[in-house]
Design an enzyme around this catalytic site. Structure first.
Site, short mmCIF file in Angstrom:
data_model
loop_
_atom_site.label_atom_id
_atom_site.label_comp_id
_atom_site.label_asym_id
_atom_site.label_seq_id
_atom_site.Cartn_x
_atom_site.Cartn_y
_atom_site.Cartn_z
CD GLU A 151 0.94 -2.28 -7.29
OE1 GLU A 151 1.94 -2.69 -6.67
OE2 GLU A 151 0.48 -1.13 -7.14
CB CYS A 262 0.02 3.62 -4.01
SG CYS A 262 0.66 2.61 -5.37
#
Length: 432
Positions: A151, A262
């Site tokens: 993603e 992230c």
């Protein structure tokens, strides 16, 4: 297609809502009963700009469903997407794979027909191979393919990014799996570039992309420090750089450092994988160290602004790691506030969306306010740590009348510097 998604966090839920909007039948699976109860009752469990509207639409139209049962969730699934967390290991900082392995092991026993297992979580190179082995061992009769489907959703912009991706990366080692993934995204009508690569290359692309963007952020922050000393303007510098097509304008905005779920963990994981493969990645290592120092530098700026004041009150605007999300994981704002708390300063904070999540991390060590103006009342310094749009619209005249000492440390350059100076604020921005 019938799609099952394991995990309903900041990746799983937006992905599930997005796929449902594309017309697929989606079941989201999570073992946390309270979260599934809330979702089934129509209550969204995280904030993403634009997500709630699509969530309500697709649950009403019965394309989006929720369950705690792995068996029920994947019973009709043609595609199972694993979107669980891969947090950094507390010691080695490698990606902790226990949730991935647990999901793969549990789903294996319920596979009764050909199924594609896709990893949407950011996972170390070779994870697809590991999942294949785990499933085959648990269910030798299972017919399946494992693909990497990384993603690239920015938190705060996840809905926009889902429907407007730069590219779709597919790591697939079988033609059958490739065709099914094409079917998954056929609603995009070939308008989005779809790159098919080997599974290990796909797993590497995610880490390589995030590490590069983290380096870009760290670089512009260092350039901002230089501009402050050299009497240059970082925005003019960034604009001049960004017009170069080889560089581009994105991720050239200075601030208090990168954060979120992230970049911090992915740079650490990439550095770990490099060491394991005996490869030197000095740029990533320097970026990790520099970003840690960046947050300490920002905290020190705030401390220096009140060091000669007895029992100062510090007002903080912004606790989420960025605008558009309520996520506080690895938030520079949280780390800066924590440093202030450790030094025994009184902090009064406001965030339009992230106060509940911030409180789970900081607890009652700070005072949570209901508005920006409540936070700044009688404050000695105002620190802006998250780039919420509403902070741009603050009334500086009102803030001047409310504050005890008129000092602003604007770590996001949200306010009008010249207006602040005209009102006799001691204003410090970043790189300007």
């Amino acid at each position: 297609m019938n799609v099952a998604i394991i995990g309903t966090g900041y990746v799983g839920l937006p992905t599930g809502v997005g796929l449902a909007e594309l017309g697929h039948q989606v079941v989201c699976i999570d073992r946390e009963q309270s979260k599934i109860d809330a979702l089934q009752a129509g209550k969204i469990t995280l904030y993403e700009d634009g997500l709630e509207e699509l969530f309500r639409k697709n649950t009403k139209e019965k394309r989006l469903h929720f369950t705690t049962s792995m068996k029920d969730g994947i019973s009709n699934a043609e595609l199972v997407i694993i979107a669980v967390g891969t947090p950094p290991h507390p010691i080695t900082k490698e990606a902790d794979m226990k949730y991935i392995h647990a999901a793969a092991t549990e789903l294996a026993e319920h596979l009764t027909r050909y199924t594609i297992i896709a990893t949407k979580s950011t996972v170390p190179v070779g994870t697809g191979d590991d999942i294949e082995i785990l499933i085959a061992k648990k269910n030798p009769q299972a017919e399946f393919d494992v693909v990497s489907l990384p993603e690239f959703l920015r938190e705060g912009y996840a809905v926009h990014d889902f429907f407007n991706p730069d590219r779709i990366i597919v790591g697939a080692n079988s033609d059958k799996a490739k065709e099914k993934i094409k079917e998954l995204y056929k609603a995009f009508d070939n308008e989005i570039p779809m790159l098919f690569v080997s599974r290990r290359s796909s797993e590497t692309i995610k880490y390589a992309s995030n590490a590069f963007l983290a380096m870009k952020i760290h670089y512009i922050n260092e350039m901002a420090n230089f501009c402050e000393k050299a009497d240059a303007n970082i925005y003019e510098v960034a604009q001049g750089m960004g017009l170069d097509s080889r560089i581009g304008p994105k991720f050239l905005t200075p601030g208090p450092g990168y954060g979120g779920s992230c970049f911090p963990k992915d740079t650490l994981a990439m550095a770990y994988m490099a060491r394991q493969n005996d490869v030197e990645m000095s740029l990533i290592t320097a970026t990790i160290k520099g970003n840690d120092n960046r947050k300490k530098e920002m905290a020190e700026r705030i401390v220096n602004a009140v060091k000669y004041i007895d029992n100062p009150k510090i007002a903080v605007l912004g606790l989420a790691f960025k605008n558009g999300t309520d996520d506080c994981r690895e938030s520079p704002a949280i780390e800066i506030v924590s440093e202030l708390v450790n030094r025994k300063y009184s902090v009064f904070a406001y965030d339009p969306k992230a106060m509940k999540n911030a409180e789970t991390l900081i607890g009652s060590k700070i005072t949570y306010c209901q508005s920006a103006y409540e936070a700044v009342e009688n404050a000695d310094v105002l620190a802006i740590l998250t780039e919420w749009e509403e902070f741009k619209k603050l009334d500086l005249n009102k803030i001047a009348s409310l504050m005890k000492n008129k000092t602003i440390i604007d770590c996001r350059n949200m306010l009008d510097k010249q207006k602040a100076l005209s009102l006799d604020f001691n204003y410090q921005g970043i790189g300007i």
